[in-house]
Design a protein around this motif. Structure first.
Motif, PDB file in Angstrom:
ATOM      1  N   PHE A   2      -2.974  -5.256  -6.920  1.00  0.00           N
ATOM      2  CA  PHE A   2      -2.242  -6.522  -6.153  1.00  0.00           C
ATOM      3  C   PHE A   2      -3.451  -6.940  -5.338  1.00  0.00           C
ATOM      4  O   PHE A   2      -4.100  -6.505  -4.604  1.00  0.00           O
ATOM      5  CB  PHE A   2      -1.365  -5.689  -5.150  1.00  0.00           C
ATOM      6  N   THR A   3      -3.384  -8.291  -5.475  1.00  0.00           N
ATOM      7  CA  THR A   3      -4.429  -9.250  -4.822  1.00  0.00           C
ATOM      8  C   THR A   3      -3.700 -10.447  -4.073  1.00  0.00           C
ATOM      9  O   THR A   3      -2.750 -11.015  -4.550  1.00  0.00           O
ATOM     10  CB  THR A   3      -5.318  -9.828  -5.754  1.00  0.00           C
ATOM     11  N   LEU A   4      -4.112 -10.350  -2.809  1.00  0.00           N
ATOM     12  CA  LEU A   4      -3.492 -11.250  -2.035  1.00  0.00           C
ATOM     13  C   LEU A   4      -4.821 -12.505  -1.732  1.00  0.00           C
ATOM     14  O   LEU A   4      -5.462 -12.172  -1.205  1.00  0.00           O
ATOM     15  CB  LEU A   4      -2.974 -10.940  -0.727  1.00  0.00           C
ATOM     16  N   VAL A   5      -4.392 -13.604  -1.943  1.00  0.00           N
ATOM     17  CA  VAL A   5      -5.390 -14.547  -2.043  1.00  0.00           C
ATOM     18  C   VAL A   5      -5.091 -15.854  -1.170  1.00  0.00           C
ATOM     19  O   VAL A   5      -4.040 -16.331  -1.484  1.00  0.00           O
ATOM     20  CB  VAL A   5      -5.615 -15.118  -3.577  1.00  0.00           C
ATOM     21  N   SER A   6      -5.706 -16.252  -0.414  1.00  0.00           N
ATOM     22  CA  SER A   6      -5.545 -17.315   0.497  1.00  0.00           C
ATOM     23  C   SER A   6      -5.925 -18.464  -0.382  1.00  0.00           C
ATOM     24  O   SER A   6      -6.792 -18.805  -1.372  1.00  0.00           O
ATOM     25  CB  SER A   6      -6.427 -17.584   1.801  1.00  0.00           C
ATOM     26  N   ARG A   7      -4.802 -19.601  -0.105  1.00  0.00           N
ATOM     27  CA  ARG A   7      -5.112 -20.702  -0.950  1.00  0.00           C
ATOM     28  C   ARG A   7      -6.228 -21.957  -0.224  1.00  0.00           C
ATOM     29  O   ARG A   7      -6.743 -22.819  -0.616  1.00  0.00           O
ATOM     30  CB  ARG A   7      -3.586 -21.776  -1.021  1.00  0.00           C
ATOM     31  N   LYS A   8      -6.447 -21.359   1.191  1.00  0.00           N
ATOM     32  CA  LYS A   8      -7.447 -22.127   1.772  1.00  0.00           C
ATOM     33  C   LYS A   8      -8.789 -21.505   1.370  1.00  0.00           C
ATOM     34  O   LYS A   8      -9.071 -20.231   1.254  1.00  0.00           O
ATOM     35  CB  LYS A   8      -7.523 -21.969   3.224  1.00  0.00           C
ATOM     36  N   GLU A   9      -9.742 -22.479   0.976  1.00  0.00           N
ATOM     37  CA  GLU A   9     -10.943 -22.033   0.448  1.00  0.00           C
ATOM     38  C   GLU A   9     -11.846 -21.839   1.682  1.00  0.00           C
ATOM     39  O   GLU A   9     -11.699 -22.144   2.809  1.00  0.00           O
ATOM     40  CB  GLU A   9     -11.637 -23.186  -0.206  1.00  0.00           C
ATOM     41  N   SER A  42       0.917  -1.201  -0.193  1.00  0.00           N
ATOM     42  CA  SER A  42       0.009   0.250   0.115  1.00  0.00           C
ATOM     43  C   SER A  42       0.836   1.269  -0.030  1.00  0.00           C
ATOM     44  O   SER A  42       0.396   2.186  -0.628  1.00  0.00           O
ATOM     45  CB  SER A  42      -0.798   0.034   1.305  1.00  0.00           C
ATOM     46  N   GLU A  43       1.992   1.215   0.836  1.00  0.00           N
ATOM     47  CA  GLU A  43       2.706   2.539   0.813  1.00  0.00           C
ATOM     48  C   GLU A  43       3.471   2.694  -0.436  1.00  0.00           C
ATOM     49  O   GLU A  43       3.851   3.780  -0.863  1.00  0.00           O
ATOM     50  CB  GLU A  43       3.884   2.274   2.004  1.00  0.00           C
ATOM     51  N   LEU A  44       3.834   1.565  -1.177  1.00  0.00           N
ATOM     52  CA  LEU A  44       4.502   1.498  -2.224  1.00  0.00           C
ATOM     53  C   LEU A  44       3.706   2.039  -3.246  1.00  0.00           C
ATOM     54  O   LEU A  44       3.911   3.013  -4.009  1.00  0.00           O
ATOM     55  CB  LEU A  44       5.198   0.080  -2.758  1.00  0.00           C
ATOM     56  N   LEU A  45       2.484   1.590  -3.398  1.00  0.00           N
ATOM     57  CA  LEU A  45       1.583   2.314  -4.357  1.00  0.00           C
ATOM     58  C   LEU A  45       1.215   3.536  -4.193  1.00  0.00           C
ATOM     59  O   LEU A  45       1.127   4.478  -5.076  1.00  0.00           O
ATOM     60  CB  LEU A  45       0.259   1.303  -4.553  1.00  0.00           C
ATOM     61  N   LYS A  46       1.100   4.062  -2.952  1.00  0.00           N
ATOM     62  CA  LYS A  46       0.875   5.357  -2.705  1.00  0.00           C
ATOM     63  C   LYS A  46       1.947   6.483  -3.235  1.00  0.00           C
ATOM     64  O   LYS A  46       1.960   7.529  -3.831  1.00  0.00           O
ATOM     65  CB  LYS A  46       0.759   5.655  -1.111  1.00  0.00           C
TER      66      LYS A  46
END
Length: 173
Positions: A154-161, A129-133
């Motif tokens: 930037f999408t952070l996705v859990s592999r756990k359903e 977030s700071e980098l994008l800002k």
């Protein structure tokens, strides 16, 4: 930066449409640094004050920026605005260019699989977030006016359903 502006702002479809305009994104970038008037923003990004004022009104009406101060200077009331967030999250696409089928002239993707502790996850999100800002602010200056436009996600996705959590909770009951 205030706590409120550190976290991604959840936005509606209508608000995401407001972010489809590059000038509005530049205005938000300038208003991340400190509250400014439309005239101050226009000077910083090399646009006309009338055009910037129009887009500031749209952003304010869409609750993406706030009016934080009014000062009477002579016979004029100066209105100072501040961005509500440096990043946004939506269940709907904010930028159509991020669709896999968009025929972009340039596209680059970086992927990684990570094992993270909860606090690592939060730290990673904050750092990105700071980098994008930083880049939103940098590219909001007047020297970037005629440069090619890009969008980033930037999408952070859990592999756990999600269903795994639901099943575990049902077993415990």
């Amino acid at each position: 930066m205030t706590e409120k502006r550190k976290k991604p702002l959840p936005i509606s479809v209508e608000q995401s449409k407001l972010l489809g305009n590059t000038l509005r994104v530049k205005i938000i970038g300038v208003l991340l640094e400190k509250p400014k008037t439309a005239k101050q923003v226009a000077t910083q990004i090399g646009e006309t004050p009338g055009n910037v004022h129009y887009h500031i009104q749209k952003l304010h009406k869409g609750k993406l920026i706030d009016l934080v101060e009014e000062k009477r200077v002579g016979g004029v009331i100066e209105k100072y605005y501040e961005a509500n967030a440096s990043s946004f999250e939506s269940n709907e696409p904010v930028y159509p260019e991020l669709s896999p089928n968009f025929p972009a002239s340039f596209k680059s993707s970086i992927n990684a699989a990570l094992q993270l502790k909860e606090n690592d996850k939060e730290q990673l999100l904050e750092e990105v977030s700071e980098l994008l800002k930083k880049w939103v602010i940098k590219s909001s200056s007047a020297d970037y006016i005629d440069q090619e436009e890009f969008v980033i996600d930037f999408t952070l996705v859990s592999r756990k359903e999600k269903t795994e959590d639901i099943k575990k909770n049902n077993i415990k009951k």
